[in-house]
Design an enzyme around this catalytic site. Structure first.
Site, mmCIF file in Angstrom:
data_model
loop_
_atom_site.group_PDB
_atom_site.id
_atom_site.type_symbol
_atom_site.label_atom_id
_atom_site.label_comp_id
_atom_site.label_asym_id
_atom_site.label_seq_id
_atom_site.Cartn_x
_atom_site.Cartn_y
_atom_site.Cartn_z
ATOM 1 N N TYR A 51 -7.075 -3.000 -4.186
ATOM 2 C CA TYR A 51 -5.714 -3.172 -3.697
ATOM 3 C C TYR A 51 -5.570 -2.588 -2.293
ATOM 4 O O TYR A 51 -5.044 -3.226 -1.382
ATOM 5 C CB TYR A 51 -4.729 -2.527 -4.674
ATOM 6 C CG TYR A 51 -3.293 -2.578 -4.217
ATOM 7 C CD1 TYR A 51 -2.581 -3.773 -4.226
ATOM 8 C CD2 TYR A 51 -2.651 -1.423 -3.772
ATOM 9 C CE1 TYR A 51 -1.254 -3.827 -3.799
ATOM 10 C CE2 TYR A 51 -1.329 -1.467 -3.349
ATOM 11 C CZ TYR A 51 -0.637 -2.666 -3.358
ATOM 12 O OH TYR A 51 0.660 -2.708 -2.929
ATOM 13 N N GLU A 63 8.009 -3.905 -7.181
ATOM 14 C CA GLU A 63 8.423 -2.585 -6.690
ATOM 15 C C GLU A 63 9.623 -2.087 -7.500
ATOM 16 O O GLU A 63 9.722 -0.903 -7.798
ATOM 17 C CB GLU A 63 8.756 -2.629 -5.197
ATOM 18 C CG GLU A 63 7.569 -2.867 -4.286
ATOM 19 C CD GLU A 63 6.599 -1.717 -4.166
ATOM 20 O OE1 GLU A 63 6.833 -0.623 -4.733
ATOM 21 O OE2 GLU A 63 5.567 -1.908 -3.492
ATOM 22 N N TRP A 102 2.330 3.242 -9.386
ATOM 23 C CA TRP A 102 2.013 1.885 -8.937
ATOM 24 C C TRP A 102 0.813 1.315 -9.693
ATOM 25 O O TRP A 102 0.763 0.122 -9.978
ATOM 26 C CB TRP A 102 1.771 1.851 -7.428
ATOM 27 C CG TRP A 102 1.482 0.474 -6.952
ATOM 28 C CD1 TRP A 102 0.312 0.019 -6.422
ATOM 29 C CD2 TRP A 102 2.358 -0.674 -6.979
ATOM 30 N NE1 TRP A 102 0.412 -1.325 -6.128
ATOM 31 C CE2 TRP A 102 1.660 -1.764 -6.458
ATOM 32 C CE3 TRP A 102 3.671 -0.869 -7.412
ATOM 33 C CZ2 TRP A 102 2.217 -3.039 -6.350
ATOM 34 C CZ3 TRP A 102 4.228 -2.134 -7.302
ATOM 35 C CH2 TRP A 102 3.506 -3.197 -6.779
#
Length: 189
Positions: free
Chosen positions: A26, A48, A56
């Site tokens: 990522y 988000e 995350w």
């Protein structure tokens, strides 16, 4: 906390990546790279929003399932979701089962769907600040900025939910509106 870490491949990265292979991918391939398109930014906004209060990596690991159950984050398709879809999503252990976040995503999809083509993209990118100094450490990376606060206010004014200033700054980082790769990271441009 140190701001840099060396991965198993010998690359020096932002330390938040740790030793997780998915986080490395990522960080290297997505985080901080300019992202455009209403669908892509709607997905980013939605994820988000789901991330609020969670890590995350949790969202990143669930992202394939999110994409599957939210029709690839096609705003028109998600905007058409009804109460049966909300209940279906609330039963799906592969996503974050938070009713407020699920219904906010559907409502936000309706708002994006009602916009003109690339309007969300243009709106969000209008808040991107001019390139600034590269952060030397994590201590130099803010959680919120004047730009993310302004973006949040405008989105909220338009009826969007789960778009707080901190959440919007995280979106700005991940969508490449700001580049917070710390000095010394191989991705720092």
């Amino acid at each position: 906390m140190t701001s840099l870490a060396t991965g198993s491949d010998g690359r020096v990265r932002c330390a938040w990546v740790g030793a997780d292979a998915e986080y490395e991918r990522y960080h290297d391939e997505e985080w901080g790279r300019p992202l455009h398109g209403d669908r892509a930014l709607f997905e980013k906004m939605s994820l988000e929003g789901f991330q609020a209060g969670l890590s995350w990596i949790t969202i990143l690991r669930k992202r394939p399932r999110f994409r599957e159950v939210f029709a690839g984050f096609d705003p028109d398709a998600v905007a058409a979701f009804g109460e049966d879809d909300v209940e279906r999503l609330m039963q799906d252990a592969g996503i974050i089962r938070n009713r407020a976040k699920v219904t906010a995503t559907i409502g936000n999809a309706a708002l994006v769907s009602a916009m003109g083509e690339d309007e969300l993209d243009e709106l969000m990118w209008s808040f991107a600040p001019a390139a600034g100094l590269r952060p030397r450490s994590f201590a130099d990376v803010p959680a919120v900025t004047a730009e993310s606060t302004a973006m949040s206010k405008e989105l909220r004014r338009r009826g969007f939910r789960f778009v707080g200033a901190t959440t919007m700054y995280a979106l700005m980082q991940s969508a490449g509106m700001v580049d917070d790769h710390v000095e010394g990271c191989w991705r720092a441009s």
